[in-house]
Motif scaffolding. Structure first.
Motif, PDB file in Angstrom:
ATOM      1  N   GLY A   2       0.814  -1.211   0.000  1.00 11.69           N
ATOM      2  CA  GLY A   2       0.000   0.000   0.000  1.00 11.69           C
ATOM      3  C   GLY A   2       0.844   1.255   0.000  1.00 11.69           C
ATOM      4  N   LYS A   3       1.958   1.250   0.769  1.00  4.54           N
ATOM      5  CA  LYS A   3       2.851   2.403   0.796  1.00  4.54           C
ATOM      6  C   LYS A   3       3.511   2.616  -0.551  1.00  4.54           C
ATOM      7  N   ILE A   4       3.845   1.513  -1.233  1.00  2.37           N
ATOM      8  CA  ILE A   4       4.465   1.627  -2.556  1.00  2.37           C
ATOM      9  C   ILE A   4       3.497   2.277  -3.544  1.00  2.37           C
ATOM     10  N   LYS A   5       2.221   1.844  -3.505  1.00  2.00           N
ATOM     11  CA  LYS A   5       1.219   2.441  -4.394  1.00  2.00           C
ATOM     12  C   LYS A   5       1.073   3.930  -4.120  1.00  2.00           C
ATOM     13  N   LEU A   6       1.060   4.310  -2.830  1.00  2.00           N
ATOM     14  CA  LEU A   6       0.935   5.722  -2.484  1.00  2.00           C
ATOM     15  C   LEU A   6       2.120   6.515  -3.011  1.00  2.00           C
ATOM     16  N   LEU A   7       3.333   5.966  -2.848  1.00  2.00           N
ATOM     17  CA  LEU A   7       4.520   6.646  -3.351  1.00  2.00           C
ATOM     18  C   LEU A   7       4.471   6.815  -4.863  1.00  2.00           C
ATOM     19  N   PHE A   8       3.964   5.771  -5.548  1.00  2.00           N
ATOM     20  CA  PHE A   8       3.900   5.845  -7.007  1.00  2.00           C
ATOM     21  C   PHE A   8       2.877   6.896  -7.456  1.00  2.00           C
ATOM     22  N   ASP A 110      27.821  13.587 -13.745  1.00  2.00           N
ATOM     23  CA  ASP A 110      26.618  13.059 -13.104  1.00  2.00           C
ATOM     24  C   ASP A 110      26.917  12.551 -11.707  1.00  2.00           C
ATOM     25  N   ALA A 111      25.898  12.621 -10.866  1.00  2.00           N
ATOM     26  CA  ALA A 111      25.857  11.868  -9.617  1.00  2.00           C
ATOM     27  C   ALA A 111      24.597  11.011  -9.683  1.00  2.00           C
ATOM     28  N   LEU A 112      24.756   9.674  -9.623  1.00  2.00           N
ATOM     29  CA  LEU A 112      23.654   8.726  -9.748  1.00  2.00           C
ATOM     30  C   LEU A 112      23.437   8.026  -8.412  1.00  2.00           C
ATOM     31  N   LEU A 113      22.172   7.954  -7.997  1.00  4.11           N
ATOM     32  CA  LEU A 113      21.842   7.289  -6.737  1.00  4.11           C
ATOM     33  C   LEU A 113      20.656   6.372  -6.963  1.00  4.11           C
ATOM     34  N   SER A 114      20.790   5.100  -6.597  1.00  3.86           N
ATOM     35  CA  SER A 114      19.708   4.128  -6.767  1.00  3.86           C
ATOM     36  C   SER A 114      19.157   3.733  -5.403  1.00  3.86           C
ATOM     37  N   GLN A 115      17.828   3.466  -5.372  1.00  2.36           N
ATOM     38  CA  GLN A 115      17.149   3.070  -4.141  1.00  2.36           C
ATOM     39  C   GLN A 115      16.142   1.976  -4.434  1.00  2.36           C
ATOM     40  N   LYS A 116      15.897   1.133  -3.435  1.00  2.00           N
ATOM     41  CA  LYS A 116      14.786   0.200  -3.491  1.00  2.00           C
ATOM     42  C   LYS A 116      13.931   0.426  -2.260  1.00  2.00           C
ATOM     43  N   ILE A 117      12.627   0.676  -2.483  1.00  2.00           N
ATOM     44  CA  ILE A 117      11.693   0.939  -1.398  1.00  2.00           C
ATOM     45  C   ILE A 117      10.675  -0.195  -1.363  1.00  2.00           C
ATOM     46  N   GLY A 118      10.580  -0.888  -0.239  1.00  2.00           N
ATOM     47  CA  GLY A 118       9.691  -2.033  -0.163  1.00  2.00           C
ATOM     48  C   GLY A 118      10.206  -3.172  -1.021  1.00  2.00           C
ATOM     49  N   ASN A 119       9.288  -3.997  -1.521  1.00  2.00           N
ATOM     50  CA  ASN A 119       9.670  -5.167  -2.315  1.00  2.00           C
ATOM     51  C   ASN A 119       9.785  -4.892  -3.806  1.00  2.00           C
ATOM     52  N   ARG A 120       9.155  -3.795  -4.301  1.00  2.00           N
ATOM     53  CA  ARG A 120       9.029  -3.664  -5.754  1.00  2.00           C
ATOM     54  C   ARG A 120       9.375  -2.288  -6.326  1.00  2.00           C
ATOM     55  N   LEU A 121       9.465  -1.273  -5.522  1.00  2.00           N
ATOM     56  CA  LEU A 121       9.661   0.066  -6.058  1.00  2.00           C
ATOM     57  C   LEU A 121      11.148   0.394  -6.160  1.00  2.00           C
ATOM     58  N   TYR A 122      11.616   0.578  -7.400  1.00  2.00           N
ATOM     59  CA  TYR A 122      13.006   0.922  -7.674  1.00  2.00           C
ATOM     60  C   TYR A 122      13.069   2.381  -8.111  1.00  2.00           C
ATOM     61  N   ALA A 148      13.393   8.759 -11.479  1.00  2.00           N
ATOM     62  CA  ALA A 148      12.816   7.653 -12.249  1.00  2.00           C
ATOM     63  C   ALA A 148      12.312   6.575 -11.297  1.00  2.00           C
ATOM     64  N   ALA A 149      11.203   5.935 -11.675  1.00  5.43           N
ATOM     65  CA  ALA A 149      10.632   4.846 -10.878  1.00  5.43           C
ATOM     66  C   ALA A 149      10.293   3.674 -11.785  1.00  5.43           C
ATOM     67  N   THR A 156       9.547  -9.651  -8.089  1.00  6.56           N
ATOM     68  CA  THR A 156       9.954  -8.555  -7.224  1.00  6.56           C
ATOM     69  C   THR A 156      11.252  -7.891  -7.665  1.00  6.56           C
ATOM     70  N   THR A 157      11.897  -8.398  -8.706  1.00  6.55           N
ATOM     71  CA  THR A 157      13.133  -7.802  -9.204  1.00  6.55           C
ATOM     72  C   THR A 157      12.965  -7.397 -10.667  1.00  6.55           C
ATOM     73  N   LEU A 158      13.944  -6.635 -11.166  1.00  2.00           N
ATOM     74  CA  LEU A 158      13.960  -6.215 -12.570  1.00  2.00           C
ATOM     75  C   LEU A 158      14.866  -7.110 -13.406  1.00  2.00           C
ATOM     76  N   SER A 159      15.106  -8.312 -12.942  1.00  2.00           N
ATOM     77  CA  SER A 159      15.973  -9.253 -13.646  1.00  2.00           C
ATOM     78  C   SER A 159      15.216  -9.910 -14.801  1.00  2.00           C
ATOM     79  N   LYS A 160      15.794 -10.931 -15.405  1.00  2.00           N
ATOM     80  CA  LYS A 160      15.279 -11.595 -16.598  1.00  2.00           C
ATOM     81  C   LYS A 160      13.783 -11.903 -16.493  1.00  2.00           C
ATOM     82  N   ASN A 161      13.053 -11.582 -17.581  1.00  2.00           N
ATOM     83  CA  ASN A 161      11.618 -11.851 -17.744  1.00  2.00           C
ATOM     84  C   ASN A 161      10.715 -10.934 -16.936  1.00  2.00           C
TER      85      ASN A 161
END
Length: 232
Positions: A2-8, A110-122, A148-149, A156-161
């Motif tokens: 639910g928090k991920i949906k709200l953030l999105f 550039d300065a690049l920073l990556s985050q993962k919030i919860g199980n699915r939000l990158y 970017a999101a 739950t990952t952005l890996s293969k498939n």
């Protein structure tokens, strides 16, 4: 979840906030074709990246811009922070039937920073400083910030498939208003806002297709963006 949906949802509000003004719209949707690559060179964080892009005012047939860019990257060990320094060459065409082109040489950091919030939000953040040498203009600088999101649907990952939603927004601000010969540009340069879908072909290649709205102080135009990201 639910928090991920709200953030999105909040992200989408941010994404299109700059497009609620009364700019004049361009009637034809353009297309941007992008190949973005990166490669790690050593185990201690050094690498390279770059991109090739072809942009068209109408999808195909009215050349807008060609870009070739390359950079050196460094990832700080055990952190999500990467810094980048590079160079790009830009060849730009005029809208319509004109065959006139102009060029630009551009440096960027550039300065690049990556985050993962919860199980699915990158989330990905990019702060960019550009030094621009545009044909027929004085030396210029520009500042950019991108948020970017990406949210995968089937895993739950952005890996293969992985099938995933993608959304991003980037704001541009000019460092100088005076560009020479009495000409000026506004402090706010433009905003790019995109929503789309992506698919991870494998662990090293991702394909994305989205609709982007490009907005300045005076006009707004739609762009289809086809994006292939390749990690060697």
């Amino acid at each position: 979840l639910g928090k991920i949906k709200l953030l999105f949802v909040l992200f989408f509000i941010f994404l299109f906030a700059s497009n609620t003004h009364g700019q004049e719209g361009e009637s034809k949707t353009g297309a941007w074709y992008q190949y973005i690559w990166s490669k790690g060179l050593t185990d201690n964080g050094w690498g390279i990246n770059g991109d090739f892009q072809y942009r068209d005012y109408e999808g195909i047939g009215d050349f807008q811009q060609f870009i070739a860019r390359a950079a050196v990257t460094y990832n700080f060990k055990d952190t999500p922070l990467t810094v980048v320094g590079g160079y790009g060459y830009f060849s730009s065409g005029a809208f319509g039937e004109s065959d006139i082109t102009s060029y630009e040489h551009r440096l960027h950091q550039d300065a690049l920073l990556s985050q993962k919030i919860g199980n699915r939000l990158y989330l990905g953040h990019r702060i960019r400083l550009e030094e621009r040498f545009v044909e027929g203009q004085d030396f210029r600088t520009r500042f950019r910030y991108m948020l970017a999101a990406r949210i995968p649907f089937n895993q739950t990952t952005l890996s293969k498939n992985a099938f995933y939603a993608v959304a991003w927004s980037e704001i541009f601000a000019n460092g100088q208003k005076d560009i020479g010969d009495g000409r000026t540009v506004p402090l706010f340069d433009r905003n790019w806002s995109l929503i789309g879908l992506g698919y991870s072909i494998n662990d090293t290649m991702k394909f994305e297709l989205g609709y982007m709205r490009e907005t300045t102080e005076t006009w707004t135009k739609g762009q289809l963006v086809l994006h292939l990201n390749h990690t060697w």
